[in-house]
Enzyme design. Structure first.
Site, mmCIF file in Angstrom:
data_model
loop_
_atom_site.group_PDB
_atom_site.id
_atom_site.type_symbol
_atom_site.label_atom_id
_atom_site.label_comp_id
_atom_site.label_asym_id
_atom_site.label_seq_id
_atom_site.Cartn_x
_atom_site.Cartn_y
_atom_site.Cartn_z
ATOM 1 N N LYS A 60 -4.819 -5.881 -12.726
ATOM 2 C CA LYS A 60 -3.562 -5.693 -11.995
ATOM 3 C C LYS A 60 -3.412 -4.282 -11.416
ATOM 4 O O LYS A 60 -2.790 -4.101 -10.385
ATOM 5 C CB LYS A 60 -2.384 -5.996 -12.907
ATOM 6 C CG LYS A 60 -2.193 -7.483 -13.074
ATOM 7 C CD LYS A 60 -1.005 -7.786 -13.936
ATOM 8 C CE LYS A 60 -1.015 -9.269 -14.301
ATOM 9 N NZ LYS A 60 -0.442 -9.555 -15.597
ATOM 10 N N ARG A 61 -3.997 -3.310 -12.126
ATOM 11 C CA ARG A 61 -3.772 -1.960 -11.596
ATOM 12 C C ARG A 61 -4.515 -1.715 -10.283
ATOM 13 O O ARG A 61 -4.271 -0.736 -9.595
ATOM 14 C CB ARG A 61 -4.065 -0.866 -12.623
ATOM 15 C CG ARG A 61 -5.327 -0.947 -13.264
ATOM 16 C CD ARG A 61 -5.523 -0.098 -14.458
ATOM 17 N NE ARG A 61 -6.902 -0.324 -14.797
ATOM 18 C CZ ARG A 61 -7.893 0.354 -14.289
ATOM 19 N NH1 ARG A 61 -7.661 1.356 -13.481
ATOM 20 N NH2 ARG A 61 -9.129 0.039 -14.607
#
Ligand code: GLU
Length: 482
Positions: free
Chosen positions: A254-255
């Site tokens: 997700k980052r």
């Protein structure tokens, strides 16, 4: 006798379908179809705390959207069902009993506190943390005493010293030494089967011939092979593909931005673009083509084209593929795909003539990289979204622009309704009466009529707008110059 190919995609329904998992599903699917085999969807939901029905539904929906169809699975059934692990618990129970009888599995009553202090102690001595086997040698009475106290055991698999080797279709020969391996848990204290155990029991029961999954499972495979051995079964063939990495060379998460298939769908990527993108990540087709339909992928798929090196996610490449597919999309399909985006932007589609909407969508096709970008052009075609962009306003601040706008307005006002939208007659007169040509003229015209400096071909926009709207907008533009 040739082995019948049976492969499976076995997601844990604990969240949205990650594009990396979709890629695993795709490789399994392609291999199954290529080999005229069977593709099974199995839901690994033994982590009951984190598994949800919503997640199962979302995974099924995303796979269907991508066009990855399964032959057997929780919704369609099949001869090897049920296809959800929580519905297969009796099978695991029977297998555990068999392993206990064979002396390969034992009950362990060690408390989490004991295990934690053991771990700390080992780490402080510079040792790799490993279960010390305290409960391996419990007497029958000790076991029944602990059970009488109400303690709930975990079941551990006895790992004996030795080598474990297997031939991986992507990595070649892989060998492991079990010395550093703990006696691992196969049944947790809540009675649920742990992943490594349920996976083996099911892969065997479902006659899975090839296990194709991510590299992140490479360390599980030796444990699974030990279970196969203990049960007296032969393991399937394994193929572990490298994971997709983010630009910083760590597994895509997700980052790094969007990771879920549904996020890409919402952004307006087409399923064929995403599939094409995913297959090219780490796999090169023998003919080197970049644009591949699902049929073509099936024809050309083989493990030899799969790289051992991890591929890096490239949004640019995905966007390039999406632009390509958008440029070739059928008019009606594009219209249906864009409708929700128009509505989301507040365009009351049902109040417009469908022919007009369809033409607008078709015209925007070449300007879009993703469907959601349609929002950037809505002002051109829908008065409720019309405004003059800052760049357009800047253009009007040039003195020559006012003159051009005035002349343009006059010409359009004097033209009959029909001719105003026909660029050949209009452009001809414009060039003649303004004495201008090229960019200075057309950039001002574009800014005055569409409110923007960029967009589809002006010649194609004008007939869709009609004389009245052009006049109205040019007058507004002139107001801004005064
Ligand atoms: N449930 C496992 C996962 O989602 C499956 C791994 C496997 O294919 O064996 O990672």
């Amino acid at each position: 006798m040739t082995l019948k190919v049976r492969v499976r995609f076995a997601p844990a329904p604990t969240g949205l379908l990650h594009i990396g998992n979709a890629r695993t599903a795709l490789f399994n699917y392609l291999f199954a179809k290529k080999e005229k085999g069977t593709f099974v969807l199995r839901i690994e939901d033994t982590d009951v705390e984190r598994s949800t029905e919503a997640s199962i539904e979302a995974i099924l929906h995303d796979l269907k959207w991508l066009g990855i169809a399964w032959d057997e699975g929780p919704d369609v059934g099949g001869p090897y069902g049920p296809y959800r692990q929580t519905q297969r618990l009796s099978l695991y129970r029977r297998a555990v009993e068999e392993l206990i009888e064979k002396g390969k599995v034992y009950k362990c009553f060690c408390s989490p506190e004991r295990l934690e202090s053991l771990r700390k102690e080992q780490l402080s001595k510079g040792m790799m943390p490993k279960y010390d086997g305290k409960c391996r040698f419990l007497e029958k009475e000790e076991i029944s005493d602990r059970e009488a106290e109400g303690l709930r055991p975990v079941f551990r698999f006895k790992v004996d010293r030795g080598g474990i080797a297997f031939q991986d279709l992507i990595h070649g020969r892989m060998s492991f030494d079990s010395t550093g391996m703990s006696d691992f848990i196969i049944i947790r204290s809540d009675g649920m089967a742990a992943y490594n155990f349920a996976c083996v029991i099911d892969d065997h029961a479902m006659d899975i011939s090839h296990v194709i999954r991510g590299d992140d499972h490479l360390s599980n495979t030796p444990r699974q092979i030990l279970i196969y051995r203990a049960m007296g079964w032969s393991p399937p063939t394994f193929a572990h593909h490298p994971l997709i990495l983010g630009p910083d060379r760590t597994p895509l998460s997700k980052r790094h931005g969007a990771t879920a298939v549904s996020q890409y769908r919402e952004e307006g990527f087409l399923p064929e673009s995403l599939l094409n993108y995913l297959v090219l990540l780490g796999w090169s087709p023998p003919e080197g083509d970049e644009i591949l339909s699902l049929e073509k992928m099936i024809q050309s798929f083989s493990f030899t084209g799969l790289s051992r090196n991890a591929p890096t996610h490239s949004l640019k490449k995905l966007e390039w593929l999406n632009s390509h597919y958008l440029r070739h999309i059928d008019k009606d399909r594009l219209f249906h795909l864009l409708l929700p985006y128009l509505e989301k932007e507040g365009i009351p589609a049902q109040q417009y003539d469908p022919t007009y909407l369809k033409e607008v969508c078709h015209l925007l096709r070449d300007n879009l990289t993703t469907l959601s970008q349609v929002r950037d052009y809505l002002g051109i075609f829908f008065d409720e979204k019309f405004y003059f962009e800052e760049e357009a306003q800047k253009r009007f601040s040039e003195p020559a622009s006012r003159e051009t706008l005035q002349k343009v307005l006059k010409i359009i006002e004097d033209l009959p309704e029909k001719a105003a939208g026909v660029h050949t007659s209009l452009f001809h007169q414009l060039e003649e009466k303004t004495g201008q040509k090229g960019k200075p003229l057309y950039a001002t015209l574009r800014a005055g009529i569409t409110g923007k400096m960029k967009g589809p071909e002006l010649a194609k926009i004008l007939p869709l707008l009609g004389k009245e709207r052009m006049v109205k907008r040019l007058k507004k533009a002139l107001e801004l110059t005064s």
